[in-house]
Design a protein around this motif. Structure first.
Motif, PDB file in Angstrom:
ATOM      1  N   SER A 202       0.855  -1.133  -0.037  1.00 60.98           N
ATOM      2  CA  SER A 202      -0.013   0.148  -0.028  1.00 60.98           C
ATOM      3  C   SER A 202       0.833   1.342  -0.004  1.00 60.98           C
ATOM      4  O   SER A 202       0.287   2.435  -0.083  1.00 60.98           O
ATOM      5  N   ASN A 203       2.306   1.157  -0.004  1.00 58.62           N
ATOM      6  CA  ASN A 203       3.289   2.412  -0.071  1.00 58.62           C
ATOM      7  C   ASN A 203       3.394   2.795  -1.387  1.00 58.62           C
ATOM      8  O   ASN A 203       3.887   1.998  -2.061  1.00 58.62           O
ATOM      9  N   PRO A 204       2.732   3.873  -1.914  1.00 62.43           N
ATOM     10  CA  PRO A 204       3.248   4.281  -3.367  1.00 62.43           C
ATOM     11  C   PRO A 204       4.851   4.247  -3.547  1.00 62.43           C
ATOM     12  O   PRO A 204       4.989   4.405  -4.756  1.00 62.43           O
ATOM     13  N   ASN A 205       5.626   4.421  -2.659  1.00 58.11           N
ATOM     14  CA  ASN A 205       6.838   4.721  -2.696  1.00 58.11           C
ATOM     15  C   ASN A 205       7.690   3.581  -2.573  1.00 58.11           C
ATOM     16  O   ASN A 205       8.993   3.417  -2.919  1.00 58.11           O
ATOM     17  N   CYS A 206       7.039   2.387  -2.227  1.00 61.22           N
ATOM     18  CA  CYS A 206       7.689   0.767  -2.386  1.00 61.22           C
ATOM     19  C   CYS A 206       8.145   0.702  -3.735  1.00 61.22           C
ATOM     20  O   CYS A 206       7.523   0.941  -4.641  1.00 61.22           O
ATOM     21  N   ILE A 207       9.368   0.141  -3.726  1.00 57.45           N
ATOM     22  CA  ILE A 207      10.081  -0.348  -4.732  1.00 57.45           C
ATOM     23  C   ILE A 207       9.168  -1.503  -5.668  1.00 57.45           C
ATOM     24  O   ILE A 207       9.268  -1.244  -7.084  1.00 57.45           O
ATOM     25  N   THR A 208       8.457  -1.976  -5.215  1.00 58.77           N
ATOM     26  CA  THR A 208       7.261  -2.856  -5.911  1.00 58.77           C
ATOM     27  C   THR A 208       6.375  -2.282  -6.597  1.00 58.77           C
ATOM     28  O   THR A 208       5.654  -2.876  -7.499  1.00 58.77           O
ATOM     29  N   ASN A 209       6.206  -0.841  -6.303  1.00 55.51           N
ATOM     30  CA  ASN A 209       5.269  -0.235  -7.120  1.00 55.51           C
ATOM     31  C   ASN A 209       5.778   1.051  -7.942  1.00 55.51           C
ATOM     32  O   ASN A 209       5.261   1.897  -8.509  1.00 55.51           O
ATOM     33  N   LYS A 210       7.043   0.830  -8.399  1.00 50.88           N
ATOM     34  CA  LYS A 210       7.976   1.966  -9.071  1.00 50.88           C
ATOM     35  C   LYS A 210       8.324   1.231 -10.557  1.00 50.88           C
ATOM     36  O   LYS A 210       9.105   1.729 -11.080  1.00 50.88           O
ATOM     37  N   GLY A 211       7.512  -0.031 -11.000  1.00 51.55           N
ATOM     38  CA  GLY A 211       7.767  -0.252 -12.433  1.00 51.55           C
ATOM     39  C   GLY A 211       8.682  -1.111 -12.370  1.00 51.55           C
ATOM     40  O   GLY A 211       9.108  -1.461 -13.487  1.00 51.55           O
ATOM     41  N   GLU A 212       9.628  -1.488 -11.276  1.00 53.41           N
ATOM     42  CA  GLU A 212      10.489  -2.437 -11.398  1.00 53.41           C
ATOM     43  C   GLU A 212      10.112  -3.836 -11.739  1.00 53.41           C
ATOM     44  O   GLU A 212       9.033  -4.142 -10.948  1.00 53.41           O
ATOM     45  N   PRO A 213      10.763  -4.823 -12.138  1.00 58.17           N
ATOM     46  CA  PRO A 213      10.369  -6.080 -12.166  1.00 58.17           C
ATOM     47  C   PRO A 213      10.647  -6.938 -10.752  1.00 58.17           C
ATOM     48  O   PRO A 213      11.043  -7.983 -10.833  1.00 58.17           O
ATOM     49  N   ILE A 214       9.924  -6.453  -9.683  1.00 58.49           N
ATOM     50  CA  ILE A 214       9.978  -7.096  -8.487  1.00 58.49           C
ATOM     51  C   ILE A 214       8.483  -7.465  -7.785  1.00 58.49           C
ATOM     52  O   ILE A 214       7.815  -6.657  -7.987  1.00 58.49           O
ATOM     53  N   CYS A 215       8.543  -8.657  -7.643  1.00 63.01           N
ATOM     54  CA  CYS A 215       7.311  -9.317  -7.090  1.00 63.01           C
ATOM     55  C   CYS A 215       7.099  -8.833  -5.421  1.00 63.01           C
ATOM     56  O   CYS A 215       7.964  -8.928  -4.901  1.00 63.01           O
ATOM     57  N   PRO A 216       5.833  -8.312  -5.304  1.00 59.04           N
ATOM     58  CA  PRO A 216       5.561  -8.043  -3.957  1.00 59.04           C
ATOM     59  C   PRO A 216       5.728  -9.164  -2.975  1.00 59.04           C
ATOM     60  O   PRO A 216       5.271 -10.205  -3.359  1.00 59.04           O
ATOM     61  N   GLU A 217       6.386  -9.064  -1.829  1.00 58.03           N
ATOM     62  CA  GLU A 217       6.499 -10.004  -0.871  1.00 58.03           C
ATOM     63  C   GLU A 217       6.214  -9.458   0.612  1.00 58.03           C
ATOM     64  O   GLU A 217       6.545  -8.490   0.825  1.00 58.03           O
ATOM     65  N   PHE A 218       5.402 -10.204   1.258  1.00 64.33           N
ATOM     66  CA  PHE A 218       5.025  -9.822   2.710  1.00 64.33           C
ATOM     67  C   PHE A 218       5.535 -10.967   3.612  1.00 64.33           C
ATOM     68  O   PHE A 218       5.376 -12.316   3.365  1.00 64.33           O
ATOM     69  N   ASP A 219       5.856 -10.518   4.873  1.00 61.53           N
ATOM     70  CA  ASP A 219       6.247 -11.322   5.948  1.00 61.53           C
ATOM     71  C   ASP A 219       4.682 -11.551   6.733  1.00 61.53           C
ATOM     72  O   ASP A 219       4.131 -10.404   6.815  1.00 61.53           O
ATOM     73  N   VAL A 220       4.371 -12.608   7.287  1.00 58.07           N
ATOM     74  CA  VAL A 220       2.952 -12.698   7.858  1.00 58.07           C
ATOM     75  C   VAL A 220       3.368 -12.429   9.419  1.00 58.07           C
ATOM     76  O   VAL A 220       4.001 -13.346   9.962  1.00 58.07           O
ATOM     77  N   ILE A 221       2.660 -11.488  10.038  1.00 65.21           N
ATOM     78  CA  ILE A 221       3.019 -10.880  11.414  1.00 65.21           C
ATOM     79  C   ILE A 221       1.910 -11.693  12.164  1.00 65.21           C
ATOM     80  O   ILE A 221       2.136 -11.860  13.405  1.00 65.21           O
ATOM     81  N   SER A 222       0.562 -11.733  11.649  1.00 63.59           N
ATOM     82  CA  SER A 222      -0.428 -12.364  12.334  1.00 63.59           C
ATOM     83  C   SER A 222      -1.454 -13.251  11.230  1.00 63.59           C
ATOM     84  O   SER A 222      -1.542 -12.423  10.266  1.00 63.59           O
ATOM     85  N   ARG A 223      -1.953 -14.200  11.931  1.00 60.99           N
ATOM     86  CA  ARG A 223      -2.745 -14.958  10.743  1.00 60.99           C
ATOM     87  C   ARG A 223      -4.305 -14.986  11.027  1.00 60.99           C
ATOM     88  O   ARG A 223      -4.930 -15.085  10.201  1.00 60.99           O
ATOM     89  N   ASN A 224      -4.708 -14.518  12.440  1.00 65.13           N
ATOM     90  CA  ASN A 224      -5.886 -14.223  12.680  1.00 65.13           C
ATOM     91  C   ASN A 224      -6.379 -13.096  13.600  1.00 65.13           C
ATOM     92  O   ASN A 224      -6.031 -13.334  14.920  1.00 65.13           O
ATOM     93  N   PRO A 225      -6.264 -11.910  13.270  1.00 67.40           N
ATOM     94  CA  PRO A 225      -6.637 -11.548  11.831  1.00 67.40           C
ATOM     95  C   PRO A 225      -5.286 -11.466  11.055  1.00 67.40           C
ATOM     96  O   PRO A 225      -4.267 -11.251  11.565  1.00 67.40           O
ATOM     97  N   PRO A 226      -5.284 -11.470   9.875  1.00 68.63           N
ATOM     98  CA  PRO A 226      -4.218 -11.586   9.084  1.00 68.63           C
ATOM     99  C   PRO A 226      -3.580 -10.084   9.018  1.00 68.63           C
ATOM    100  O   PRO A 226      -4.252  -9.087   8.850  1.00 68.63           O
ATOM    101  N   VAL A 227      -2.426 -10.058   9.123  1.00 66.37           N
ATOM    102  CA  VAL A 227      -1.401  -8.985   9.127  1.00 66.37           C
ATOM    103  C   VAL A 227      -0.278  -9.252   8.528  1.00 66.37           C
ATOM    104  O   VAL A 227       0.450  -9.960   8.897  1.00 66.37           O
ATOM    105  N   LEU A 228       0.157  -8.216   7.496  1.00 64.66           N
ATOM    106  CA  LEU A 228       1.322  -8.590   6.504  1.00 64.66           C
ATOM    107  C   LEU A 228       2.113  -7.277   6.662  1.00 64.66           C
ATOM    108  O   LEU A 228       1.734  -6.162   6.626  1.00 64.66           O
ATOM    109  N   ARG A 229       3.374  -7.381   6.597  1.00 62.48           N
ATOM    110  CA  ARG A 229       4.453  -6.510   6.540  1.00 62.48           C
ATOM    111  C   ARG A 229       5.262  -6.492   5.294  1.00 62.48           C
ATOM    112  O   ARG A 229       5.683  -7.567   5.025  1.00 62.48           O
ATOM    113  N   CYS A 230       5.492  -5.614   4.793  1.00 59.14           N
ATOM    114  CA  CYS A 230       6.324  -5.709   3.375  1.00 59.14           C
ATOM    115  C   CYS A 230       7.486  -5.933   3.454  1.00 59.14           C
ATOM    116  O   CYS A 230       8.236  -5.426   4.422  1.00 59.14           O
ATOM    117  N   SER A 231       8.131  -6.818   2.812  1.00 59.27           N
ATOM    118  CA  SER A 231       9.684  -7.175   2.990  1.00 59.27           C
ATOM    119  C   SER A 231      10.498  -6.285   2.556  1.00 59.27           C
ATOM    120  O   SER A 231      11.599  -6.287   2.887  1.00 59.27           O
TER     121      SER A 231
END
Length: 155
Positions: free
Chosen positions: A112-141
């Motif tokens: 959701s960060n527009p300045n993240c490298i994954t949102n800048k047109g680079e050939p990088i696949c978004p990746e997240f670490d799972v912080i919590s499963r229930n409720p799901p909480v993800l942190r951008c790698s």
């Protein structure tokens, strides 16, 4: 008096049960179901009584003539970690399992960060670490932003 709604069985397809209340329409979005893309029967129940759910309510989706791939199941797990997938073949349960979220999520959601490298047109696949499963909480790698509103950021 308890009102009961009876829904016809499906011959072949998938039942997604125990969806978190209010997420049924997001499941349809994940499935790519709309008036232009579906020719089979689709049944959606929202805020249906449930003895198994803590909230005592659930959503349920039945889709005829379709079985889900792993990527679709993984996306459903991100918005409804208690969901159950039931594969129906010839009116019988062929397979039943609960969705699961692993420790790491790749290529299922965008940061959701527009300045993240994954949102800048680079050939990088978004990746997240799972912080919590229930409720799901993800942190951008990459930028370490916590992903809020996962359903709006699914790919």
């Amino acid at each position: 008096m308890v009102d009961e709604i009876k829904v016809a069985r499906i011959r072949n397809g998938t039942v997604i049960d125990h969806i978190s209340p209010g997420q049924g329409l997001n499941v349809l979005k994940i499935l790519g179901v709309n008036e232009n893309t579906i020719s089979s029967t689709v049944i959606v129940g929202m805020h249906v009584s449930s003895n198994k759910m803590a909230s005592k309510l659930k959503d349920i989706v039945k889709i005829e003539d379709r079985e889900l791939d792993q990527s679709t199941v993984d996306k459903i797990a991100l918005i409804s970690p208690d969901a159950t997938i039931v594969i129906i073949r010839d009116y019988y349960v062929a397979k039943k399992f609960k969705v699961e979220i692993g420790d790491h999520v790749t290529g299922l959601a965008r940061c959701s960060n527009p300045n993240c490298i994954t949102n800048k047109g680079e050939p990088i696949c978004p990746e997240f670490d799972v912080i919590s499963r229930n409720p799901p909480v993800l942190r951008c790698s990459y930028c370490e932003r916590i992903l809020s509103n996962i359903s709006d950021n699914l790919l």
